[in-house]
Write a protein that holds these residues in place. Structure first.
Motif, PDB file in Angstrom:
ATOM      1  N   PRO A  97       3.318   1.726   4.491  1.00  0.00           N
ATOM      2  CA  PRO A  97       3.732   2.892   5.284  1.00  0.00           C
ATOM      3  C   PRO A  97       2.826   2.965   6.513  1.00  0.00           C
ATOM      4  O   PRO A  97       1.798   2.287   6.564  1.00  0.00           O
ATOM      5  CB  PRO A  97       3.440   4.073   4.354  1.00  0.00           C
ATOM      6  CG  PRO A  97       2.253   3.617   3.562  1.00  0.00           C
ATOM      7  CD  PRO A  97       2.379   2.113   3.408  1.00  0.00           C
ATOM      8  N   THR A  98       3.213   3.772   7.491  1.00  0.00           N
ATOM      9  CA  THR A  98       2.304   4.116   8.580  1.00  0.00           C
ATOM     10  C   THR A  98       1.820   5.533   8.316  1.00  0.00           C
ATOM     11  O   THR A  98       2.626   6.422   8.040  1.00  0.00           O
ATOM     12  CB  THR A  98       3.008   4.048   9.946  1.00  0.00           C
ATOM     13  OG1 THR A  98       3.397   2.695  10.176  1.00  0.00           O
ATOM     14  CG2 THR A  98       2.081   4.495  11.071  1.00  0.00           C
ATOM     15  N   LEU A  99       0.516   5.731   8.369  1.00  0.00           N
ATOM     16  CA  LEU A  99      -0.041   7.069   8.103  1.00  0.00           C
ATOM     17  C   LEU A  99      -0.956   7.471   9.261  1.00  0.00           C
ATOM     18  O   LEU A  99      -1.053   6.751  10.257  1.00  0.00           O
ATOM     19  CB  LEU A  99      -0.776   7.069   6.758  1.00  0.00           C
ATOM     20  CG  LEU A  99       0.153   6.823   5.550  1.00  0.00           C
ATOM     21  CD1 LEU A  99      -0.643   6.706   4.269  1.00  0.00           C
ATOM     22  CD2 LEU A  99       1.194   7.942   5.412  1.00  0.00           C
ATOM     23  N   GLY A 121       0.881  -1.158   0.000  1.00  0.00           N
ATOM     24  CA  GLY A 121       0.000   0.000   0.000  1.00  0.00           C
ATOM     25  C   GLY A 121       0.920   1.209   0.000  1.00  0.00           C
ATOM     26  O   GLY A 121       2.057   1.122   0.476  1.00  0.00           O
ATOM     27  N   SER A 122       0.451   2.335  -0.521  1.00  0.00           N
ATOM     28  CA  SER A 122       1.333   3.505  -0.582  1.00  0.00           C
ATOM     29  C   SER A 122       0.500   4.738  -0.840  1.00  0.00           C
ATOM     30  O   SER A 122      -0.436   4.689  -1.643  1.00  0.00           O
ATOM     31  CB  SER A 122       2.347   3.319  -1.716  1.00  0.00           C
ATOM     32  OG  SER A 122       3.306   4.351  -1.718  1.00  0.00           O
ATOM     33  N   ASN A 123       0.825   5.834  -0.176  1.00  0.00           N
ATOM     34  CA  ASN A 123       0.087   7.067  -0.437  1.00  0.00           C
ATOM     35  C   ASN A 123       0.899   7.991  -1.340  1.00  0.00           C
ATOM     36  O   ASN A 123       0.426   8.421  -2.385  1.00  0.00           O
ATOM     37  CB  ASN A 123      -0.267   7.760   0.877  1.00  0.00           C
ATOM     38  CG  ASN A 123      -1.261   8.877   0.658  1.00  0.00           C
ATOM     39  OD1 ASN A 123      -2.135   8.764  -0.204  1.00  0.00           O
ATOM     40  ND2 ASN A 123      -1.126   9.949   1.398  1.00  0.00           N
ATOM     41  N   THR A 124       2.138   8.272  -0.942  1.00  0.00           N
ATOM     42  CA  THR A 124       2.939   9.203  -1.742  1.00  0.00           C
ATOM     43  C   THR A 124       4.017   8.504  -2.575  1.00  0.00           C
ATOM     44  O   THR A 124       4.870   9.162  -3.165  1.00  0.00           O
ATOM     45  CB  THR A 124       3.578  10.279  -0.838  1.00  0.00           C
ATOM     46  OG1 THR A 124       4.280   9.646   0.241  1.00  0.00           O
ATOM     47  CG2 THR A 124       2.526  11.198  -0.255  1.00  0.00           C
ATOM     48  N   GLY A 125       3.997   7.183  -2.605  1.00  0.00           N
ATOM     49  CA  GLY A 125       4.857   6.465  -3.548  1.00  0.00           C
ATOM     50  C   GLY A 125       6.126   5.849  -2.977  1.00  0.00           C
ATOM     51  O   GLY A 125       6.794   5.067  -3.659  1.00  0.00           O
ATOM     52  N   ASN A 126       6.473   6.178  -1.734  1.00  0.00           N
ATOM     53  CA  ASN A 126       7.729   5.631  -1.184  1.00  0.00           C
ATOM     54  C   ASN A 126       7.695   4.110  -1.066  1.00  0.00           C
ATOM     55  O   ASN A 126       8.669   3.428  -1.401  1.00  0.00           O
ATOM     56  CB  ASN A 126       8.011   6.220   0.202  1.00  0.00           C
ATOM     57  CG  ASN A 126       8.329   7.696   0.155  1.00  0.00           C
ATOM     58  OD1 ASN A 126       8.761   8.213  -0.873  1.00  0.00           O
ATOM     59  ND2 ASN A 126       8.103   8.390   1.256  1.00  0.00           N
ATOM     60  N   THR A 127       6.591   3.587  -0.598  1.00  0.00           N
ATOM     61  CA  THR A 127       6.506   2.131  -0.378  1.00  0.00           C
ATOM     62  C   THR A 127       6.448   1.400  -1.719  1.00  0.00           C
ATOM     63  O   THR A 127       6.971   0.293  -1.853  1.00  0.00           O
ATOM     64  CB  THR A 127       5.283   1.806   0.510  1.00  0.00           C
ATOM     65  OG1 THR A 127       5.284   2.711   1.617  1.00  0.00           O
ATOM     66  CG2 THR A 127       5.353   0.392   1.044  1.00  0.00           C
ATOM     67  N   ARG A 128       5.826   2.050  -2.701  1.00  0.00           N
ATOM     68  CA  ARG A 128       5.822   1.482  -4.055  1.00  0.00           C
ATOM     69  C   ARG A 128       7.254   1.434  -4.610  1.00  0.00           C
ATOM     70  O   ARG A 128       7.679   0.442  -5.195  1.00  0.00           O
ATOM     71  CB  ARG A 128       4.950   2.309  -4.993  1.00  0.00           C
ATOM     72  CG  ARG A 128       4.991   1.785  -6.433  1.00  0.00           C
ATOM     73  CD  ARG A 128       4.385   2.721  -7.453  1.00  0.00           C
ATOM     74  NE  ARG A 128       2.984   2.981  -7.175  1.00  0.00           N
ATOM     75  CZ  ARG A 128       2.510   4.171  -6.802  1.00  0.00           C
ATOM     76  NH1 ARG A 128       3.324   5.206  -6.714  1.00  0.00           N
ATOM     77  NH2 ARG A 128       1.247   4.335  -6.566  1.00  0.00           N
ATOM     78  N   GLN A 132      12.459   6.709   4.743  1.00  0.00           N
ATOM     79  CA  GLN A 132      12.869   7.495   3.571  1.00  0.00           C
ATOM     80  C   GLN A 132      12.885   8.991   3.872  1.00  0.00           C
ATOM     81  O   GLN A 132      13.489   9.766   3.143  1.00  0.00           O
ATOM     82  CB  GLN A 132      11.936   7.225   2.393  1.00  0.00           C
ATOM     83  CG  GLN A 132      12.022   5.834   1.818  1.00  0.00           C
ATOM     84  CD  GLN A 132      13.405   5.509   1.277  1.00  0.00           C
ATOM     85  OE1 GLN A 132      14.276   5.047   2.010  1.00  0.00           O
ATOM     86  NE2 GLN A 132      13.629   5.760   0.007  1.00  0.00           N
ATOM     87  N   ASP A 133      12.216   9.395   4.946  1.00  0.00           N
ATOM     88  CA  ASP A 133      12.176  10.816   5.288  1.00  0.00           C
ATOM     89  C   ASP A 133      13.480  11.273   5.925  1.00  0.00           C
ATOM     90  O   ASP A 133      13.882  12.424   5.758  1.00  0.00           O
ATOM     91  CB  ASP A 133      11.020  11.098   6.247  1.00  0.00           C
ATOM     92  CG  ASP A 133       9.674  10.813   5.598  1.00  0.00           C
ATOM     93  OD1 ASP A 133       9.246  11.629   4.777  1.00  0.00           O
ATOM     94  OD2 ASP A 133       9.089   9.759   5.873  1.00  0.00           O
ATOM     95  N   ASN A 134      14.129  10.379   6.678  1.00  0.00           N
ATOM     96  CA  ASN A 134      15.317  10.795   7.442  1.00  0.00           C
ATOM     97  C   ASN A 134      16.566   9.964   7.188  1.00  0.00           C
ATOM     98  O   ASN A 134      17.662  10.411   7.518  1.00  0.00           O
ATOM     99  CB  ASN A 134      15.008  10.730   8.949  1.00  0.00           C
ATOM    100  CG  ASN A 134      13.741  11.470   9.284  1.00  0.00           C
ATOM    101  OD1 ASN A 134      13.696  12.694   9.213  1.00  0.00           O
ATOM    102  ND2 ASN A 134      12.683  10.734   9.604  1.00  0.00           N
TER     103      ASN A 134
END
Ligand SMILES: Cc1cc2nc3c(=O)[nH]c(=O)nc-3n(C[C@H](O)[C@H](O)[C@H](O)COP(=O)(O)O)c2cc1C
Length: 180
Positions: free
Chosen positions: A56-58, A9-16, A154-156
């Motif tokens: 991801p965790t959202l 699952g992915s919202n902004t594409g990082n997990t994809r 991926q953010d940090n």
């Protein structure tokens, strides 16, 4: 059909993106193309003996889905559809994305929801991951002092991702019968 299925699952594409990185390391005979859980048939999902699942965790420590303001359905809506599946005999490895600086109190919490739900239905999980190298206050996704799957930030810490991924894939390789 290949031996290993990879779903995310992915919202902004990082997990994809991570799913695609993993797939690049294996040919089509071993692993099918990664699929977003918002367009997966249950039968297709259930047909694999080996699964790699990413989330991801959202929201505040939540699975991605409509409640956490994703544009499409995701794990939140997909997981309940698996309610009647028997996962015994299946080997599963999880990876989770999170942000330890922005969300130190619910770091990668969503992983445990997939883990608990599927483990209850008989799956064998592999690929637990040490908590060393991350700075956070609290995470639900820890069992016996380890994360229940690979944790990527991926953010940090995106510069650590490639090495973490390679180490983890080597770790799960024997259980997945993979030539690494
Ligand atoms: C609105 C929002 C809420 C988030 N909540 C959490 C959280 O509770 N815990 C966490 O570890 N990361 C949290 N994150 C960070 C994401 O998990 C991280 O950015 C991830 O890489 C996003 O993956 P995606 O691009 O596949 O959706 C949140 C990010 C956003 C934008």
């Amino acid at each position: 059909m290949a031996k290993i299925g990879i779903f995310f699952g992915s919202n902004t594409g990082n997990t994809r993106k991570i799913a695609k990185l993993i797939k690049k390391k294996f040919d089509d005979d071993l692993m099918d193309k990664p699929l977003n859980v918002n367009r997966v048939e249950i039968d297709a999902f259930a047909s694999y003996e080996y699964l790699i699942l990413g989330t991801p965790t959202l929201g505040e420590g939540e699975l991605p889905g409509l409640s956490s303001d994703c544009e499409t359905e995701s794990w939140e809506e997909f997981l309940p559809k698996l309610e009647d599946l028997d996962f015994s005999g299946k080997t599963i490895a999880l990876y989770g994305l999170g942000d330890q600086v922005g969300y130190p109190d619910e770091f990668v919490d969503a992983m445990i929801e997939i883990y608990d739900f599927i483990k209850e239905r008989g799956a064998n999980f592999v690929g637990e991951w040490p908590t060393d190298g991350y700075e956070f206050e609290s995470s639900e996704s820890i069992v016996d002092d380890k994360f229940v799957g690979l944790v990527l930030d991926q953010d940090n810490q995106s510069s650590l991702t490639e090495e973490r991924l390679n180490t983890w894939l080597n770790q799960i390789a024997p259980a997945f019968g993979l030539p690494l």
